[in-house]
Every structure is written in C-alpha cells, then in structure tokens.
Design a protein around this motif. Structure first.
Motif, mmCIF file in Angstrom:
data_model
loop_
_atom_site.group_PDB
_atom_site.id
_atom_site.type_symbol
_atom_site.label_atom_id
_atom_site.label_comp_id
_atom_site.label_asym_id
_atom_site.label_seq_id
_atom_site.Cartn_x
_atom_site.Cartn_y
_atom_site.Cartn_z
ATOM 1 N N UNK A 83 37.444 51.468 45.848
ATOM 2 C CA UNK A 83 36.848 52.628 45.183
ATOM 3 C C UNK A 83 37.599 52.916 43.886
ATOM 4 N N UNK A 84 38.941 52.863 43.950
ATOM 5 C CA UNK A 84 39.734 53.079 42.740
ATOM 6 C C UNK A 84 39.437 52.023 41.685
ATOM 7 N N UNK A 89 37.046 49.888 36.776
ATOM 8 C CA UNK A 89 36.215 48.848 36.166
ATOM 9 C C UNK A 89 35.457 49.390 34.960
ATOM 10 N N UNK A 90 34.903 50.585 35.095
ATOM 11 C CA UNK A 90 34.196 51.170 33.958
ATOM 12 C C UNK A 90 35.111 51.360 32.769
ATOM 13 N N UNK A 103 34.815 49.442 29.113
ATOM 14 C CA UNK A 103 34.774 50.198 27.871
ATOM 15 C C UNK A 103 35.895 49.779 26.937
ATOM 16 N N UNK A 104 36.999 49.329 27.488
ATOM 17 C CA UNK A 104 38.148 48.915 26.680
ATOM 18 C C UNK A 104 38.041 47.458 26.249
ATOM 19 N N UNK A 105 36.893 46.846 26.492
ATOM 20 C CA UNK A 105 36.630 45.458 26.064
ATOM 21 C C UNK A 105 37.594 44.474 26.710
ATOM 22 N N UNK A 106 37.933 44.723 27.970
ATOM 23 C CA UNK A 106 38.832 43.802 28.682
ATOM 24 C C UNK A 106 38.011 42.790 29.474
ATOM 25 N N UNK A 132 33.980 42.737 41.082
ATOM 26 C CA UNK A 132 34.409 43.430 42.292
ATOM 27 C C UNK A 132 34.775 42.476 43.400
ATOM 28 N N UNK A 133 34.019 41.387 43.541
ATOM 29 C CA UNK A 133 34.336 40.399 44.572
ATOM 30 C C UNK A 133 35.687 39.751 44.297
#
Length: 409
Positions: A111-112, A117-118, A122-125, A280-281
């Motif tokens: 969950x964290x 992830x968002x 957004x940070x272009x990582x 996520x996987x």
C-alpha cells in the motif's frame, strides 16, 4: 545441546497444552510475516523450522500432511499452510490470526509503495520502475524453470505444459487458462501415471463433515453468485470483489501463477495500466510474506471507487477468502480425497498446465513489457543468474536490478 526437559521448560503452558490463544498465534505469524523472504517454497521451510522444530506445535507427520493437502488446493499454498496451522492450534480464531499476522506486513508495504509509485512517476523515475519490471521477468523465469522440473518431469506432462501455453497465448488469458486447466485435468486422469502408494492420512484433522460441506457450498456459491450479483448491481466494489475472489479460486501452483490471472482481470478492464501492474509486481518480490498481497497494491491504484486503503482491504480479503473456505472444506475430508488415484492424476495434469500458464505469462505481459533493447536483455539475464544460480535473495535481486537500470538504463 538442550534436553527435552529444557525445551519444555522454555515453552509456555499454552504450548505444552496443544492450544494457543489467537493473540499468541497472531504474534508468532506476525514475526514470520516480517522476516519470511524468498517466496512460497521458502515460507514452507520457515514454517517447519518455527512450528515443528522450534515450538513443537505440531509434529513432522502432521506438518507433512498439511503441506500435501495445500498442494492440492488452488490459492496461495504457504498462506494456506499457515491458515491450517492456525486452525489446528487455535481454532477458527487462530486461523484468522495466523492469516492476519502473516499477511499484514507485506500488504502495508505494498500500500505504501502504491502511494509512492505515483510520486515516482511524477518525478520521472521511469528507469527505476523499469528495473522492477526486469526483476519481475527474472523471478517469473525462475518460477517457470523450477516448477517445470517438479511438475513436468516426463514427456506427457511437458506436452500438457506446452499445449497450455499455446492455448493461453492464442485464446487469451482468461478463456485460455480455463480451457487449459480443464483439458489438463481430463488428460491427466486418462493418460498420466502416478505412484499408487499413498501414506496413511493422519487422524484428528479439525472440523466435521458438516462444516466441510458448509465451507464447500459457500465457496461454490460465491464463485458462481458473485459475478452475477456484480452484473445485476452494476457496482464497482462488487465487481472488484468478485474479480479478485475468482482469481483466488483459480490459482494452482503457487503465488507466481497469480500474475497472468490478475493481469487478465485488471489491465484489459482499465482498472490498472500495464506499467503500473508490472512495477507493482516487481516491488512485491522485494518484500517478505505472501505474493498474493500484490492485490493490496492493485486495490489502492484501481480506477473507480473504492480505491486507496478501502480498495486494498477489499481486494486482499477477496483474494484470500477462497483459501479460508477451501482449507475449512478440505481438512476434514483430506484423508478420503487423496486416496483416489484419479484425483491425484488429475492434479498432476493441472500442475503441468500451471507451468504452461506461467510460461505464457513470461512471454506476455512480462517479456513484451520489460525487454525493449539489448541492455534490458542483459540486465534481465544477470538478474536471473543471481536469483537462480547464485541463490541471492529475491529482495536483493530486485534492489540491484532497479539500481542497475538507473546506472545503465
């Protein structure tokens, strides 16, 4: 070296009496949930060390019987072993406590990560997230190889595995998987050979035949009724619950096989993007506990309502609920079921089909979404080398692969 009397002196009265409170069961499984890296096979080893050798909650024969039973059931094998041990040790409340303790740490971490992830996107990582996809490729490839050696040891089962992979790739994930499993079960019963000897089942498994029937009826009723209810109600939460319940009911062969089933549910529907799914996987490989808690990540980022923590809780409960019902149904009936050779031959065919289903997933979506150039191929093969031959823990391989994509990607 400790004597038996010294061992007994260090154990609580609840331990020696053969019963533990649900709270105690929860705390023991919580520690395992925080430290059990390495996937389902490793979890089985951790459980044996903890409950057979160290705490002596159950004996070797009982533990072997529980592990054998859970290999026959769809769902997360190691979690089902934990649920069964909790049921033996603390009743129904003990089963729930065991599941909560073993599941909560990885669910909370995912969950964290879903919220992080968002921020990363957004940070272009994107390179870091791409590294998680490459690590997932290595993990799935190792699962295909190790499961193939166990479940496809002869030409007949290898043929079933390859046929299943072709069916899934050509027909699509959902329909192809169902056809492959049904076909493999029929062919296994008719054509495969299995050892005739079956060890005598341990007496004293918990539950009655009536309770087993109630659990089985509930399992089948929810499996058939939830999709219909979701369609009639036109409610996203019910559709989400029904979809994850179906996945938890159909996964044979361990946690990694959940990948193609979940992908077929959440990506085509638009609930989760392909990139989000594979990132996520990949992250799920780096944490302890059961891989099925990947559902918590998907529930958080799912489009529609509920999502966030409520979506995570809904998806996680839905994907594990079949395991509770199946363990409750199977424990009292296990001795009778496994005496049928046709059942064992059918399961041998299904296990071979599982390898084929995972092989198809290795191609699409894992390979097609992760490998785009020679650098990706080299990093994925290096990750596989570390995982399969150097025996590095999966969390370390995930971390190294993600960092490598920052440096070379």
């Amino acid at each position: 070296m400790q004597t038996n009397s010294e061992n007994n002196a260090t154990r609580s009265p609840a331990d020696t009496a053969g019963y533990s409170s649900p709270w105690r069961v929860f705390l023991v499984f919580l520690r395992l949930g925080l430290t059990s890296f390495g996937g389902p096979a490793a979890h089985i080893g951790y459980f044996r060390d903890e409950f057979v050798k160290r705490r002596k909650w159950i004996d070797e024969h009982t533990y072997g019987d529980i592990v054998a039973l859970c290999q026959f059931l769809p769902g997360p094998g190691s979690s089902q072993v934990g649920i069964a041990i909790g049921r033996l040790r603390g009743g129904v409340a003990g089963a729930l406590a065991a599941w909560l303790g073993f599941t909560l740490p990885s669910a909370i971490l995912l969950v964290a990560f879903a919220y992080g992830y968002g921020y990363l996107a957004d940070a272009a990582s994107s390179r870091l997230l791409h590294g998680l996809k490459l690590a997932a490729l290595a993990v799935v490839a190792q699962a295909v190889w190790s499961m193939g050696r166990s479940f496809c040891a002869d030409r007949g089962r290898a043929t079933l595995a390859v046929t299943s992979a072709i069916l899934v790739v050509s027909m699509g994930a959902i329909s192809g998987q169902i056809v492959a499993i049904v076909l493999a079960a029929i062919c296994g019963t008719l054509f495969l050979k299995t050892p005739a000897d079956v060890p005598e089942c341990l007496a004293g498994m918990p539950g009655t035949r009536t309770q087993a029937i109630v659990c089985l009826v509930a399992f089948v009723g929810l499996f058939l009724g939830l999709p219909l209810a979701a369609k009639l109600a036109d409610a996203h939460w019910l559709d989400l619950f029904a979809s994850f319940y179906r996945v938890g009911s159909l996964v044979f062969g361990g946690g990694h096989v959940v990948l193609p089933l979940l992908q077929a549910v959440v990506v085509p529907s638009g609930w989760v993007s392909g990139n989000e799914f594979l990132a996520g996987y990949g992250a799920a490989q780096a944490i302890p506990g059961p891989l099925f808690t990947f559902a918590a990540f998907l529930g958080v980022i799912s489009k529609g309502s509920p999502n966030g923590p409520a979506g995570a809780a809904l998806a996680t409960v839905a994907i594990f609920l079949p395991s509770f019902l199946l363990v409750g149904a199977a424990l009292p009936l296990w001795g009778k079921l496994r005496s049928f050779q046709s059942m064992r031959k059918s399961m041998a065919g299904i296990n071979a089909a599982v390898v084929g289903i995972l092989l198809a997933a290795l191609y699409d979506p894992v390979w097609t979404n992760a490998v785009h150039n020679a650098t990706d191929f080299c990093l994925a093969m290096s990750a596989l080398l570390l995982l399969a031959w150097w025996r590095c823990p999966s969390w370390a391989v995930v971390l190294l692969t993600a960092l490598a994509t920052l440096a070379f990607g």
